[in-house]
Design an enzyme around this catalytic site. Structure first.
Site, PDB file in Angstrom:
ATOM      1  CE  LYS A  51      73.029  22.949  24.679  1.00  0.00           C
ATOM      2  NZ  LYS A  51      74.451  23.071  24.990  1.00  0.00           N
ATOM      3  CD  GLN A  95      77.591  21.819  23.567  1.00  0.00           C
ATOM      4  OE1 GLN A  95      76.597  22.492  23.359  1.00  0.00           O
ATOM      5  NE2 GLN A  95      77.708  21.062  24.633  1.00  0.00           N
ATOM      6  CG  ASP A 118      76.336  27.730  28.361  1.00  0.00           C
ATOM      7  OD1 ASP A 118      75.254  27.175  28.634  1.00  0.00           O
ATOM      8  OD2 ASP A 118      77.122  27.318  27.490  1.00  0.00           O
TER       9      ASP A 118
END
Ligand code: NAD
Length: 283
Positions: A51, A95, A118
């Site tokens: 990322k 994460q 997200d």
């Protein structure tokens, strides 16, 4: 039979994002993503590294917060609070999975919905439900991008999604529904799964079981999208038995090189969208 090239399509998305980031810079607006990782999970570390690399390649500022395994819930919440208020950060990603002593639900809920790239926050989940959204979880978003790129019409099609996770299966079903597909979402308690799959014009496999979808489960000429990623002694494979299923279908995504590369590209896209919204820029 066509194999969809996820690398090619993700490169096109990234190029589009990079151009927009550049244009924003000319207007004095920067785009920034904060990625938080707690603990030492090796797969998570690889995802975070990728990322960061993608951000750098696209001109997006990336800040990585690597916290030790024993980080307390308060420490993590304090960091998220700080990032929620940090002007140069437009997107925040924590994460998953988190270590067990941390409550994922509370952590996700603490991220500002405007920075929740997200799209896991209940506010954004609700917006997806009513079809009025800025952010969509990156994997289903990537699949819709692939279908659009390949001019695969969803309207009126029978779409079957295997898997009902909050991250993939459920939002996938909603996005196909918003495109006027007739959607069935299957799961571990579904009866007659094979019969349902055989009706699918578009079949999305997000089961988390290697080569779960076999040739006898797919209709001749169907479109098959494979979300699964499994490390095996013979390399990576998906939730679909690619070798045999590909002989029967019209379009299929490979593993690797299919859905996987799309996920990071869509994260970049969501981060760009976040920056635009926070600066009242349309598009
Ligand atoms: P998950 O484990 O949260 O969900 C799996 C779903 O499959 C569940 O809803 C379950 O009900 C269903 N299921 C399990 N066994 C079944 C059965 N026998 N019959 C029917 N349904 C069954 O997984 P997830 O997070 O949705 O991920 C699915 C897969 O996609 C995993 O392999 C994961 O590694 C992969 N994944 C890939 C990407 C990517 O970028 N390509 C992103 C996220 C997840």
């Amino acid at each position: 039979m066509k194999i969809i090239d996820g690398k090619l399509i993700s490169a096109a998305v990234k190029e589009r994002v990079a151009k927009s980031v550049e244009q924003l810079k000319e207007q004095g607006v920067t785009v920034g993503l904060a990625v938080i990782i707690v603990g030492e999970d090796p797969a998570s570390k690889v995802y975070v590294k990728n990322k960061k690399k993608a951000c750098e390649a696209l001109g997006i500022i990336s800040e990585e917060y690597a916290l030790p395994e024993n980080t307390t819930q308060k420490e993590l919440l304090d960091l998220i609070h700080e990032l929620n208020n940090k002007k140069s950060i437009n997107g925040i990603l924590c994460q998953l999975p988190l270590p067990h002593h941390l409550d994922e639900k509370i952590i996700i809920n603490s991220i500002s919905p405007q920075k929740d790239v997200d799209a896991f926050h209940p506010y954004n989940v609700g917006r997806i439900m009513i079809g009025d959204y800025d952010f969509v979880p990156c994997t289903p978003a990537g699949i819709m991008e692939m279908l659009a790129y390949e001019n695969i019409e969803v309207e009126g099609k029978r779409c079957v999604v295997i898997g009902r996770s909050n991250i993939v299966g459920k939002p996938m079903g909603m996005l196909l529904l918003h495109k006027n597909g007739t959607v069935t979402v299957c799961h571990s308690k579904t009866k007659d799964l094979k019969d349902i799959c055989l009706q699918a014009d578009i079949l999305v496999a997000a089961v988390g079981r290697p080569k779960f979808v076999t040739q006898d489960m797919v209709r001749e000429g169907a479109v098959v999208i494979d979300v699964g990623i499994h490390r095996t002694p013979n390399g990576l494979c998906g939730d679909v038995d690619f070798e045999n299923v590909s002989k029967k279908v019209s379009v299929i995504t490979p593993v690797p090189g299919g859905v996987g590369p799309m996920t990071i590209a869509m994260l970049m896209q969501n981060t760009l969208t976040a920056a635009k919204r926070q600066n009242n820029i349309d598009g």
